[in-house]
Design an enzyme around this catalytic site. Structure first.
Site, PDB file in Angstrom:
ATOM      1  N   SER A 130      30.588  12.696 -75.525  1.00 11.43           N
ATOM      2  CA  SER A 130      30.482  13.324 -76.854  1.00 11.43           C
ATOM      3  C   SER A 130      29.101  13.050 -77.418  1.00 11.43           C
ATOM      4  CB  SER A 130      31.532  12.742 -77.800  1.00 11.43           C
ATOM      5  OG  SER A 130      31.195  13.023 -79.137  1.00 11.43           O
ATOM      6  N   TYR A 143      36.473   5.680 -80.867  1.00  7.96           N
ATOM      7  CA  TYR A 143      36.208   6.898 -80.099  1.00  7.96           C
ATOM      8  C   TYR A 143      34.761   6.903 -79.573  1.00  7.96           C
ATOM      9  CZ  TYR A 143      35.171  11.898 -79.427  1.00  7.96           C
ATOM     10  OH  TYR A 143      34.759  13.104 -78.921  1.00  7.96           O
TER      11      TYR A 143
HETATM   12  N1  LIG Z   1      35.633  19.711 -79.722  1.00 12.73           N
HETATM   13  C1  LIG Z   1      34.436  19.162 -79.855  1.00 12.73           C
HETATM   14  O1  LIG Z   1      33.606  19.618 -80.635  1.00 12.73           O
HETATM   15  C2  LIG Z   1      34.075  17.971 -79.023  1.00 12.73           C
HETATM   16  C3  LIG Z   1      32.872  17.342 -79.298  1.00 12.73           C
HETATM   17  C4  LIG Z   1      32.484  16.253 -78.520  1.00 12.73           C
HETATM   18  C5  LIG Z   1      33.294  15.838 -77.482  1.00 12.73           C
HETATM   19  N2  LIG Z   1      34.467  16.467 -77.249  1.00 12.73           N
HETATM   20  C6  LIG Z   1      35.281  15.978 -76.122  1.00 12.73           C
HETATM   21  O2  LIG Z   1      35.798  17.061 -75.399  1.00 12.73           O
HETATM   22  C7  LIG Z   1      37.075  16.714 -74.862  1.00 12.73           C
HETATM   23  C8  LIG Z   1      38.104  17.742 -75.261  1.00 12.73           C
HETATM   24  O3  LIG Z   1      38.147  17.823 -76.670  1.00 12.73           O
HETATM   25  P1  LIG Z   1      38.959  18.939 -77.454  1.00 12.73           P
HETATM   26  O4  LIG Z   1      38.149  19.321 -78.622  1.00 12.73           O
HETATM   27  O5  LIG Z   1      39.423  19.993 -76.514  1.00 12.73           O
HETATM   28  O6  LIG Z   1      40.169  18.039 -78.008  1.00 12.73           O
HETATM   29  P2  LIG Z   1      41.706  18.420 -78.162  1.00 12.73           P
HETATM   30  O7  LIG Z   1      42.278  17.411 -79.103  1.00 12.73           O
HETATM   31  O8  LIG Z   1      41.863  19.875 -78.490  1.00 12.73           O
HETATM   32  O9  LIG Z   1      42.263  18.175 -76.694  1.00 12.73           O
HETATM   33  C9  LIG Z   1      42.512  16.887 -76.183  1.00 12.73           C
HETATM   34  C10 LIG Z   1      43.739  16.972 -75.312  1.00 12.73           C
HETATM   35  O10 LIG Z   1      44.029  15.671 -74.807  1.00 12.73           O
HETATM   36  C11 LIG Z   1      45.437  15.524 -74.800  1.00 12.73           C
HETATM   37  N3  LIG Z   1      45.827  14.117 -74.875  1.00 12.73           N
HETATM   38  C12 LIG Z   1      45.597  13.230 -75.862  1.00 12.73           C
HETATM   39  N4  LIG Z   1      46.238  12.076 -75.591  1.00 12.73           N
HETATM   40  C13 LIG Z   1      46.883  12.224 -74.415  1.00 12.73           C
HETATM   41  C14 LIG Z   1      47.716  11.400 -73.631  1.00 12.73           C
HETATM   42  N5  LIG Z   1      48.058  10.161 -74.019  1.00 12.73           N
HETATM   43  N6  LIG Z   1      48.193  11.898 -72.476  1.00 12.73           N
HETATM   44  C15 LIG Z   1      47.898  13.160 -72.077  1.00 12.73           C
HETATM   45  N7  LIG Z   1      47.109  13.998 -72.780  1.00 12.73           N
HETATM   46  C16 LIG Z   1      46.618  13.536 -73.941  1.00 12.73           C
HETATM   47  C17 LIG Z   1      45.916  16.244 -76.078  1.00 12.73           C
HETATM   48  O11 LIG Z   1      47.291  16.583 -76.006  1.00 12.73           O
HETATM   49  C18 LIG Z   1      44.982  17.443 -76.095  1.00 12.73           C
HETATM   50  O12 LIG Z   1      45.575  18.573 -75.468  1.00 12.73           O
HETATM   51  C19 LIG Z   1      37.376  15.305 -75.386  1.00 12.73           C
HETATM   52  O13 LIG Z   1      37.019  14.358 -74.407  1.00 12.73           O
HETATM   53  C20 LIG Z   1      36.476  15.163 -76.583  1.00 12.73           C
HETATM   54  O14 LIG Z   1      36.128  13.829 -76.827  1.00 12.73           O
HETATM   55  C21 LIG Z   1      34.887  17.527 -77.996  1.00 12.73           C
END
Ligand SMILES: NC(=O)c1ccc[n+]([C@@H]2O[C@H](COP(=O)([O-])OP(=O)(O)OC[C@H]3O[C@@H](n4cnc5c(N)ncnc54)[C@H](O)[C@@H]3O)[C@@H](O)[C@H]2O)c1
Length: 238
Positions: A130, A143
């Site tokens: 991230s 996080y």
């Molecule tokens: N969206 C952004 O702008 C952004 C920015 C920086 C980093 N990220 C990273 O990208 C990745 C995806 O993010 P996103 O925005 O799609 O988030 P999101 O919350 O939409 O998706 C995360 C998924 O992980 C699953 N999850 C959480 N805990 C779990 C568990 N115990 N067992 C199984 N599954 C589990 C959730 O059910 C969810 O479907 C993450 O690693 C996040 O840190 C996202």
């Protein structure tokens, strides 16, 4: 055809990654605690906090689709709370999903990638970090710590698994308009802040993140390992 396993597959970025890897011709195992039915994928309802469940998901993937050749560690939780108020149980939970599960999945994947005679010698692991690991972010300390760890783990595993022809890279997303934004109290102000920071004056699309994961997972990146690629519209420039 390579078997790819994606964690956090029901999330906004995870769904785009599954769609893209499927379109690339991979057979995809989609792991999430939510039983999202992703079309064309083997959907495995898995709680990544449970090491035995992770092991079972890898065994089922190998049995039904063949040994894993691509792993995308993408799942994350991001509870927002001031540092001084974070209960230990929440810290443990964040680390279990965002860090320990990345570690365990990489172990299972690397074993399947290394098994002689399985037709999948070598492989690619992509860890999702991230942008917050660079500049920090208030109320997200646990996080942010796990995201820095994802980048460091990437380099350690790239070094150790290179002799097995396993490449390990990291993708560090900027601010994509996904569920993660719900943690911000004022979405409009947040949108202005994002565009103010980015060089590109629009929001990124999940498909644009998935495209970089696809590149790192595929043969076009055959000499790329140990790297972190920033996909953030020019917010942070390494
Ligand atoms: N969206 C952004 O702008 C952004 C920015 C920086 C980093 N990220 C990273 O990208 C990745 C995806 O993010 P996103 O925005 O799609 O988030 P999101 O919350 O939409 O998706 C995360 C998924 O992980 C699953 N999850 C959480 N805990 C779990 C568990 N115990 N067992 C199984 N599954 C589990 C959730 O059910 C969810 O479907 C993450 O690693 C996040 O840190 C996202």
């Amino acid at each position: 055809m390579t078997t790819a396993l994606v964690t956090g597959a029901a999330g906004a970025l995870g769904r785009a990654i599954v769609r893209r890897l499927t379109a690339d011709g991979h057979q995809v195992a989609a792991l999430d605690r939510d039983a999202g039915a992703l079309e064309g994928a083997l959907n495995l309802k898995t709680d990544l906090r449970d090491p035995a469940a992770i092991e079972a998901a890898f065994a089922e993937t190998a049995a039904r689709l063949g040994p894993v050749g691509v792993l995308v560690n993408n799942a994350a939780v991001y509870p927002a709370r001031p540092f001084l108020e974070v209960p230990l149980a929440e810290y443990d939970d964040v680390h279990a999903v965002n860090q320990r599960a990345y570690w365990l999945a990489a172990q299972h994947a690397a074993r399947q990638m290394s098994e002689p005679g399985n037709g999948a010698i070598g492989g690619a692991i992509v860890n999702i970090a991230s942008i917050t690991m660079h500049g920090g972010w208030s109320d997200l300390a646990a996080y942010v710590a796990t995201k820095g760890a994802a980048a460091a783990l990437t380099r350690a595993l790239a070094r150790e698994l290179g002799p097995r022809e396993i490449r390990v890279n990291c993708v560090s997303p900027g601010a994509f308009p996904t569920a993660a934004e719900e943690i911000h109290p004022d979405p409009e102000a947040y949108e202005r802040l994002v565009l103010d920071r980015q060089a590109l004056q629009r929001r990124g699309r999940p498909e644009e993140l998935a495209a970089v994961v696809s590149f790192l997972a595929g043969q076009d990146a055959s000499f790329v390992t140990g790297q972190t690629i920033e996909v953030n519209g020019g917010w942070v420039m390494a």
